[in-house]
Scaffold this active site. Sequence first.
Site, PDB file in Angstrom:
ATOM      1  N   ASP A 216       1.156  -1.090  -0.084  1.00 23.08           N
ATOM      2  CA  ASP A 216      -0.110   0.125   0.190  1.00 23.08           C
ATOM      3  C   ASP A 216       0.732   1.039   0.390  1.00 23.08           C
ATOM      4  O   ASP A 216       0.528   2.002  -0.349  1.00 23.08           O
ATOM      5  CB  ASP A 216      -0.622   0.340   1.267  1.00 23.08           C
ATOM      6  N   SER A 237      -6.849   5.057   0.244  1.00 21.22           N
ATOM      7  CA  SER A 237      -7.533   3.622  -0.355  1.00 21.22           C
ATOM      8  C   SER A 237      -9.009   3.481  -0.322  1.00 21.22           C
ATOM      9  O   SER A 237      -9.921   3.483   0.859  1.00 21.22           O
ATOM     10  CB  SER A 237      -7.088   2.326  -0.050  1.00 21.22           C
ATOM     11  N   GLN A 287      -5.580  -1.938  -6.187  1.00 20.85           N
ATOM     12  CA  GLN A 287      -6.479  -0.737  -5.428  1.00 20.85           C
ATOM     13  C   GLN A 287      -7.446  -0.368  -6.290  1.00 20.85           C
ATOM     14  O   GLN A 287      -6.619   0.151  -7.389  1.00 20.85           O
ATOM     15  CB  GLN A 287      -5.455  -0.839  -4.674  1.00 20.85           C
TER      16      GLN A 287
END
Length: 296
Positions: A216, A237, A287
């Site tokens: 991430d 996110s 993502q």
Amino acid sequence: MTGSPTTSPVPGAESPQPELDALIELLDLEQLDVNLFRGFSPPNSPTRVFGGQVAGQALVAAARTVAADRVVHSLHAYFIRAGDPSVPIIYTTEPVRDGRSFTTRRVLAVQRGEAIFSLSASFQEEQEGLEHTEPAPEGVPDPESLPSLEQLRREGRLSSWYTAQHPIDMRFVGVPTWSQERTEPTDEPIRVWMRAAGALPDDPQLHACMLTYASDLTLLGSVFTRHAPVPGLNSASLDHAVWFHRRFRADEWLLYTCYSPTASGSRGLATGRFTDRDGRMIATVVQEGLVRLPRS
């Protein structure tokens, strides 16, 4: 998962082993009851919990309820609310299924009685099968030839947010996403070598949680690099998925290639691939993130 390692730091890592030990401790959740765990955030956290942290901790909560011979092969997660780093996070694990080869778990992360994150993870007993991988990227320099983030910071080539050493050693191929030198859009992917900045215990679940945490760090940045820098851009996110393809060590160099194929409707899609130094694909990451323009 086991505790802090007792072996020496990885040669050449500039971030200190204590930084990595602190991250391992962060992922080492407190067990409150059967299927119930509690996690904390670092004392120097920003205004909201880092997404990789809550994803890594949730994967720990799932793995703690699974037989040791079954390792995570995929996870799918949603970021529901921004987490408050000053408040502990409660993780409730639901044992969905224990099959002959696969085990499925669901985890809900809660603060102040409200869900902030949910995760579904599947674990598999190690088995033999067909083997292939896509060709390795060509023309990528070795990580040892690239400057560390600490070197870039000392040279004044990073934005002001990077003020301390990091538990993940990152070596960017080209200009980092958040560098002051990035002024033009590019259709090239972000490529960055990553490894834990020190030695890790021989625990495959810990290595998977460490990769989940690291995945991430740069992924959503691939949306930004397709455009010229936009001051005041708001991003977060929304969901995150990882597929683990084969065994690996997170304290050895992995090349993370991140690319955004599309963005629209205040959302951007980012894809990532981890490959080892032999060119084998280790993990695939996808993502979607909020990418909202500043209000005029």
